[in-house]
Design an enzyme around this catalytic site. Structure first.
Site, PDB file in Angstrom:
ATOM      1  N   ASP A  14       0.830  -1.205   0.000  1.00  0.00           N
ATOM      2  CA  ASP A  14       0.000   0.000   0.000  1.00  0.00           C
ATOM      3  C   ASP A  14       0.865   1.257   0.000  1.00  0.00           C
ATOM      4  OD1 ASP A  14      -2.417   1.302  -0.068  1.00  0.00           O
ATOM      5  OD2 ASP A  14      -2.687   1.317   2.099  1.00  0.00           O
ATOM      6  N   TRP A  19       2.759   8.024  -2.578  1.00  0.00           N
ATOM      7  CA  TRP A  19       4.157   8.206  -2.997  1.00  0.00           C
ATOM      8  C   TRP A  19       4.213   9.153  -4.202  1.00  0.00           C
ATOM      9  CZ3 TRP A  19       7.051   7.521  -7.370  1.00  0.00           C
ATOM     10  CH2 TRP A  19       8.444   7.471  -7.213  1.00  0.00           C
ATOM     11  N   ARG A  27      -1.103   9.314  -9.855  1.00  0.00           N
ATOM     12  CA  ARG A  27      -1.082   8.072  -9.086  1.00  0.00           C
ATOM     13  C   ARG A  27      -0.483   6.914  -9.883  1.00  0.00           C
ATOM     14  NH1 ARG A  27      -4.165   7.491  -4.613  1.00  0.00           N
ATOM     15  NH2 ARG A  27      -4.547   5.324  -5.168  1.00  0.00           N
ATOM     16  N   ASN A  62     -10.958  -2.586  -5.417  1.00  0.00           N
ATOM     17  CA  ASN A  62     -10.237  -1.612  -6.241  1.00  0.00           C
ATOM     18  C   ASN A  62     -10.932  -1.350  -7.582  1.00  0.00           C
ATOM     19  OD1 ASN A  62      -6.935  -2.735  -5.122  1.00  0.00           O
ATOM     20  ND2 ASN A  62      -8.200  -1.059  -4.327  1.00  0.00           N
TER      21      ASN A  62
END
Ligand code: IPE
Ligand code: IPE
Ligand code: MG
Length: 235
Positions: A14, A19, A27, A62
């Site tokens: 995850d 990040w 993303r 997801n």
């Protein structure tokens, strides 16, 4: 550090999105970087003597992300399998994708089947990648397939493996690692983690490296596992 010979480590990878966002990037850039981490961690795991590594790559929930993110994740998975299968073959790593296949694009299913066929002889480490995976769905589906006959835990375990397209003998999870700072399971391996040791780290997945894996394994090696019993010396 002494580790069991048939160690099963599972990782909830995850933090890719955060990040990327921290760097002002989309993303999807985080997912690309995350895939590079997968390659490094797979090799480091084989090197560390892990027998089974299960990675959570795409959860059934997801699907609820924006279509463009879902598309880029599934495309990345297909590319990963196409390129990494040969590398896994060289390192005697057996690939097994667990989860549903009936909702995946046809070309991804082909890539899954091909990578599993190519690496089927791998005996050094089993690499399980969870795609369109939901524990709750697997358990429900196994229960649906169960006959009215009384089932043993072993029988039910085999049904679950069948539902998930899992190759047999992975065994329960010994150590579950979650990167990215959250402390939850997000519908991952609920049955298999019944006695797993849990390890949560704030490192975002793209920043998780070999030394962070070693740290987790060292922490695990210090844990005292009792499985509901009392230790012989205190009995
Ligand atoms: C994990 O990273 C990868 C997948 C869930 C596919 P995220 O995409 O969840 O990253 P964060 O949690 O939003 O940072
Ligand atoms: C779990 O991460 C799924 C994967 C790592 C593939 P999520 O980011 O989807 O989980 P939540 O939403 O934080 O629980
Ligand atoms: Mg997340």
């Amino acid at each position: 550090m002494s580790l069991p010979g048939n160690l099963h480590v599972a990782i909830i990878m995850d933090g890719n999105g955060r990040w990327a966002q921290l760097r002002g990037m989309p993303r999807s850039a985080g997912h690309i970087q995350g895939a590079k981490t997968v390659r490094r961690i797979v090799e480091a795991s084989a090197h560390a003597g892990i027998r089974t590594l299960t990675l959570y790559a795409f959860s059934s929930d997801n699907w609820g992300r924006p279509g463009t993110e879902v598309d880029s994740l599934l495309k990345l998975l297909r590319c990963y399998l196409a390129t990494e299968a040969r590398r896994c073959l060289r390192h005697a790593i057996r690939i097994n994708v667990i989860g549903r296949r009936d909702r995946l694009p046809r070309d991804l299913v082909s890539a899954i089947e091909q990578s599993e066929r190519l690496t089927a002889g791998g005996s050094r480490m089993r690499l399980r990648i969870a795609v369109d995976y939901s524990s709750k769905h697997s358990i429900l589906e196994a229960a649906r397939r169960a006959s009215r006959n009384a089932l043993s835990v072993q029988d039910f375990q085999e049904l679950l493996a069948e539902v998930d397209h899992a190759v047999p003998e992975s065994g329960p999870v010994d150590l579950l690692i979650r990167t990215g700072g959250e402390q939850r399971l997000s519908d991952f391996l609920l049955w298999d983690c019944a006695y797993a040791e849990l390890y949560f780290t704030d490192h975002l997945w793209p920043d998780f490296g070999e030394s962070e894996l070693r740290e987790a394994l060292t922490d695990f090696a210090r844990r005292q596992r009792r499985f509901g019993k009392v230790l012989a010396e205190t009995a």
